[in-house]
Design a protein around this motif. Structure first.
Motif, PDB file in Angstrom:
ATOM      1  N   UNK A   1       0.010  -0.492   2.566  1.00 53.40           N
ATOM      2  CA  UNK A   1      -0.844  -1.467   1.892  1.00 53.40           C
ATOM      3  C   UNK A   1      -1.535  -2.347   2.934  1.00 53.40           C
ATOM      4  N   UNK A   2      -2.466  -3.155   2.457  1.00 53.48           N
ATOM      5  CA  UNK A   2      -3.129  -4.085   3.379  1.00 53.48           C
ATOM      6  C   UNK A   2      -2.156  -5.148   3.892  1.00 53.48           C
ATOM      7  N   UNK A   3      -1.008  -5.259   3.224  1.00 58.18           N
ATOM      8  CA  UNK A   3       0.050  -6.133   3.731  1.00 58.18           C
ATOM      9  C   UNK A   3       1.004  -5.395   4.665  1.00 58.18           C
ATOM     10  N   UNK A   4       0.655  -4.161   4.965  1.00 62.09           N
ATOM     11  CA  UNK A   4       1.443  -3.367   5.912  1.00 62.09           C
ATOM     12  C   UNK A   4       2.824  -3.028   5.357  1.00 62.09           C
ATOM     13  N   UNK A   5       2.834  -2.648   4.083  1.00 58.56           N
ATOM     14  CA  UNK A   5       4.069  -2.137   3.490  1.00 58.56           C
ATOM     15  C   UNK A   5       3.859  -0.680   3.111  1.00 58.56           C
ATOM     16  N   UNK A   6       4.904   0.108   3.252  1.00 59.54           N
ATOM     17  CA  UNK A   6       4.776   1.531   2.976  1.00 59.54           C
ATOM     18  C   UNK A   6       4.557   1.792   1.493  1.00 59.54           C
ATOM     19  N   UNK A   7       3.725   2.768   1.217  1.00 59.13           N
ATOM     20  CA  UNK A   7       3.408   3.133  -0.157  1.00 59.13           C
ATOM     21  C   UNK A   7       2.854   4.549  -0.146  1.00 59.13           C
ATOM     22  N   UNK A   8       2.351   4.977  -1.283  1.00 55.29           N
ATOM     23  CA  UNK A   8       1.663   6.269  -1.337  1.00 55.29           C
ATOM     24  C   UNK A   8       0.336   6.087  -2.066  1.00 55.29           C
ATOM     25  N   UNK A   9      -0.532   7.028  -1.868  1.00 51.53           N
ATOM     26  CA  UNK A   9      -1.865   6.973  -2.469  1.00 51.53           C
ATOM     27  C   UNK A   9      -2.312   8.392  -2.773  1.00 51.53           C
ATOM     28  N   UNK A  10      -2.909   8.542  -3.959  1.00 55.91           N
ATOM     29  CA  UNK A  10      -3.442   9.845  -4.321  1.00 55.91           C
ATOM     30  C   UNK A  10      -4.932   9.687  -4.620  1.00 55.91           C
ATOM     31  N   UNK A  11      -5.767  10.379  -3.860  1.00 51.61           N
ATOM     32  CA  UNK A  11      -7.198  10.308  -4.102  1.00 51.61           C
ATOM     33  C   UNK A  11      -7.545  10.812  -5.491  1.00 51.61           C
ATOM     34  N   UNK A  12      -8.631  10.314  -6.018  1.00 50.94           N
ATOM     35  CA  UNK A  12      -9.065  10.825  -7.311  1.00 50.94           C
ATOM     36  C   UNK A  12     -10.589  10.735  -7.403  1.00 50.94           C
ATOM     37  N   UNK A  13     -11.100  11.319  -8.476  1.00 53.56           N
ATOM     38  CA  UNK A  13     -12.533  11.230  -8.722  1.00 53.56           C
ATOM     39  C   UNK A  13     -13.304  12.201  -7.863  1.00 53.56           C
ATOM     40  N   UNK A  14     -14.519  11.804  -7.528  1.00 53.75           N
ATOM     41  CA  UNK A  14     -15.470  12.706  -6.890  1.00 53.75           C
ATOM     42  C   UNK A  14     -15.170  12.809  -5.404  1.00 53.75           C
ATOM     43  N   UNK A  15     -15.338  13.967  -4.874  1.00 55.31           N
ATOM     44  CA  UNK A  15     -15.250  14.084  -3.426  1.00 55.31           C
ATOM     45  C   UNK A  15     -15.957  15.353  -2.968  1.00 55.31           C
ATOM     46  N   UNK A  16     -16.235  15.398  -1.680  1.00 59.91           N
ATOM     47  CA  UNK A  16     -16.839  16.578  -1.061  1.00 59.91           C
ATOM     48  C   UNK A  16     -15.717  17.466  -0.549  1.00 59.91           C
TER      49      UNK A  16
END
Lengths: 363, 363, 363, 363
Positions: free
Chosen positions: D314-329
């Motif tokens: 995170x922007x607070x420098x804590x571990x997390x996960x993220x999954x992209x979504x929506x439009x992409x190339x």
């Protein structure tokens, strides 16, 4: 490649007088600066045509649009685009100058340079180009004030032979804005106003001198050798339309003095803060600010557009005559005041940012 | 990053007054130009200390060594390095200024900027730095003459209130060099010489104004907006030591006129060559040369080194006094003449080269 | 105008292979940095000809002279000039190439560009020009180490098909300097040495790949858009003689992966310090350093000078043949290692200094 | 200060992905060039999102508005402003990334640099910034074609391990545009298309290599030392989003050859026109074009946005996960082809204009 100025705080303008838009890209503005479009607009309104009876009556709202670089009211460190759409472009008024060069305008020189020109309204040489400068200057002035406590004030010092009495150490923006001449000496301002109105009625024009002070500049800004602070300030201000001369501190008058009279002696106060007893140097020594107020003066010629018939040549280089008509500025100085402030601010902020690496220390 | 000037013809100087050498790298000099070191030397001799009784008596041969960029007497398009070794560095004379800031010198400002300075002899702020400028200017003047037929002449126009009568359209280098003041008006020169000698005896100093003309500049040099020809010339000349003011054409005096008086009307001769009837614009309109002679004036303050006791502060910011001693220039103007020519030439050649792409035509 | 690089830390070189000198001016070096000429000399010795049996045997002491900018062992913020005199210029060896273009050398291209060239010894295109780069790089490396704790190590990674096994996270300068090939993998180095010696006997030449790592670069260096850190590093290293390719992080090999394989996932340690689990980005994302080691690779072609007869043309554009003779580098890579380090250091320091204004905060 | 490139033909872009506009100012475009907005639009349409099923489906018309610098269909030598308004900014899709850094994106690095970022849509690091580059490149390509007969063609050479067979000497724009992959080898293009569609379905991404040729470049463009043609081309192309490597001529593969194999021998035809028998140099020697086609290759990594869950902070420098979504190339290469052409064109035109002063001759 000449439409940019500044090395770190970098300003690039575009636009012709009668083209679709005039605008500016400001790269290198420090991030996280609060920015309200109204602040930019306020400065643009100071240079806007039609703001008073003694300036050109061209109708332009000059409403600024911020194109990029600001998110949620804060700068983000990326280029800030700003733009104004041209509206009142009366090209008919300009038909005659498609084929004739206006004396002391840039038409002939542009044709000689590029082999083509945006003839209508003076094209790129029009004072409308300075909209971008003033918008960029608004950013620079704000950053200088917030980051360093620097304050810049310009003012009309003379119109022709009419000379105001002004103390650059104390003059305020309010005083400058208290009359439409932008001369903070009310008595002189009244005389200047009369002169300008008379000249306007005569279809003629007059010039004068603008003074400018930057207070609160710390010692250490500016560079040795070619990018001396006075050299960069001089270039920036000489690049304004109609500017024919620049001086810092004692300037030309200082050449009448001896070294004994001219030298600024140093003294230290009880906190060991160093000042000079006089300030003939104008706040700059060896190209670098010394902590004293920076004092500048700039000469603006009478504007070239007058309503009198004059000799000139056609674009085919045949002799003819031309008589100006329509709207014109009888005296450019009231509108040039915010332009001078803008150019001074752009240079000072650029040098402020250039000085930051010297804050690094070897351990 | 302030030791370079010019965009295509690019000049970078190095060196301190009492360091091992002063020198210059000139990048972008056109290839295949004949170059004899004696030509460089001749210009350096015009700025050399000890050249006459009215300049500082520091003993420096200022013999130039060409370090690179010239093969078999021709430039090859690569950087031309030129260097002079410092010889007569009397650091003893300067011992006192290690710990005291000389009034109106750059010592204090350098310390504020860098936190350190080459205190001896003024370091980088010394006029010895201009050796590199004058050497580069010699290249520029030659290229301008050979490629474009441009001729640049500077001269002393005033010393304090003593004013010479000079016609910039006809003044020659020989007239300038006919006396040690470098004032082409012999009568005024004699008075100036008396004044300077008196001032030297008084341990004092005086300033004045240098005029400069560039004849033969074709129309089309210079750029719109920020790199206007007068802006770049102004910056270059304001970057010279002791320069406090610059004007082009009518300058500050032009602010007294009306537009009707100030405008330069065009006319065409039988070959359809366009000129102006007057030249209050000083050969530049809209930042671009118009084919008329370019006219400039620069104000030089009285030099700061004088043999009188003055108030100042120590490097610890305590009040003290300081009395200059040893060698000094009572009047910088005779030696500044070649410096002004050099700076004007560097800028003009740079803009000449910048204009070349506009010769390309679409078919 | 192409002999300068860097915006704040600005490096300008001069000099031809067989001219009087080669040198450099470094403007913008931070003030108050301790500087011993022996430190510069040590770097120059790493690129010096004649340093081992596998490099050219041209005899050059390459003894550096510091010309300016250093006082009492400290930099003072002004330009640092550094120079080496050329000694062993065997122009006789080069007589034939006055009239014939050497294949894959710059002779023909220089003549096409400038209409003239310093034909002897390759003139400005000679690797001797890199003396100035390496001297400037020595300053940059020192400033990076003292101010930011950054360490830069380059090494020979391949010679032709011979590939070394090197861990960029741990490789040391001592390992690199432990053999004359400058390959920190001793086994590979031995094979490379054999290959180079064989090639030298054949009068032929070989190329290879140099790897380079910068460790300790903090997050935040580099700029968005055009001056991306990898773009400026790429330009600087591609500007070295014989360099034909540059990659950062995964480079060309990364094109074989999918996004899922290529992405560098972030993680935070207990002190909330952010790193990436992998470093296929090579320490740069969006043109800006992310705090991970910066990883680069550069391809160097086999040097063009070989002792075989080849087809070519005369300066009159007639077909002929030419056989190289005399001294040559069978493999440029050992000497290119300090050049790559120098260029990386110049760019990194420049961007470090460019980042300093962002430390200003609005209050 | 990083949003500009080019010295004489100078390109400055502005704009964030989800800000009001993206645009560009082009200063130094030669005057009198015919310019139809449709020509600009045609190039923008080649990089536009939604142009085919294998690129991002963001809906943007990307309609260009010309803001200045063009009068009656001709350039006038002054800055040409061009702008596109952003429309389909689905900030909702981006809400999650306000507080989480996307792996291998620039988010984290921007925050480290500026302390703030335009988080929505990638801000300035978005590929939307390249709209300004492509618009400027359209001008450059046209000027190169009309003034010098230079033709630039880029094409997809590999996608992952799928390699096309392309002859850079003959490949045409029509062949490139004949399929949505922009690979002029139809057989390879079909395979690439399958691969990209599969990858898109997987929510993954792939990279590849783009080749680029400039044909008709005369000998003499480019500069010695730092602004070598391959160095400036490399910088320009490495500054494109996702580009991780650049090579000219033989590139990395050339390191496997010996000098005897690698050297390009010269020969002259009956008109004494000089060519090389091979072109491993890629048309550049010593940094200067030699008249042969200029050959370049650029590596593009798989784009970072994928529809898989990944570790990050995170922007607070804590571990997390993220999954992209929506439009992409799923593969940036088809849209990167016009970007590579644009950057090559900008650099080549700039160097063409830089070469013009060398046409001056001493008489």
């Amino acid at each position: 490649m000449a439409s940019s100025i500044g090395r770190i705080f970098r300003v690039t303008t575009w636009g012709e007088s009668h083209g679709p838009t005039v605008g500016v890209v400001v790269d290198g503005c420090p991030p996280k600066m609060p920015l309200d479009p109204a602040e930019i607009q306020a400065e643009l309104d100071r240079r806007r045509p039609g703001q008073s009876k003694i300036v050109t009556q061209r109708k332009e709202a000059d409403e600024v649009e911020i194109l990029s670089g600001v998110v949620d009211g804060l700068t983000v460190g990326t280029p800030i685009g700003m733009m104004v759409r041209n509206q009142d472009a009366r090209s008919r008024d300009y038909d005659e100058i498609r084929d004739k060069y206006r004396p002391s305008h840039a038409d002939f020189a542009y044709d000689q340079k590029f082999g083509i020109r945006a003839w209508s309204g003076g094209g790129r040489a029009s004072a409308r180009e300075t909209i971008g400068r003033v918008a960029a200057g608004a950013l620079a002035k704000k950053a200088l004030r917030l980051l360093f406590g620097v304050e810049i004030v310009a003012y009309v010092e003379t119109v022709q032979d009419l000379k105001a009495s002004i103390d650059p150490l104390t003059v305020t923006l309010d005083q400058v804005e208290s009359n439409i001449v932008r001369c903070p000496d009310p008595e002189a301002a009244a005389k200047m106003l009369d002169r300008i109105e008379q000249i306007r009625k005569d279809g003629n024009s007059v010039g004068g001198v603008i003074g400018c002070v930057a207070r609160g500049v710390p010692a250490g800004w500016g560079e040795p050798i070619f990018d001396k602070l006075e050299a960069d300030l001089g270039k920036a201000i000489l690049s304004l339309p109609a500017c024919k001369g620049f001086e810092v501190g004692s300037g030309f008058a200082g050449t009448l003095l001896t070294g004994l009279e001219h030298n600024d002696e140093y003294f230290a106060d009880e906190e060991r803060h160093v000042s000079t007893l006089t300030n003939l140097s104008g706040g700059i020594q060896g190209g670098i600010s010394n902590g004293m107020p920076i004092l500048m003066r700039a000469a603006f010629k009478p504007v070239a557009t007058i309503l009198h018939e004059q000799r000139t040549v056609t674009t085919d280089h045949e002799n003819t005559t031309l008589k100006g008509r329509g709207r014109h500025d009888p005296c450019v100085l009231p509108r040039a005041v915010p332009m001078v402030e803008a150019m001074a601010a752009i240079i000072l902020l650029d040098h402020a940012l250039r000085q930051t690496p010297n804050s690094l220390t070897f351990s």
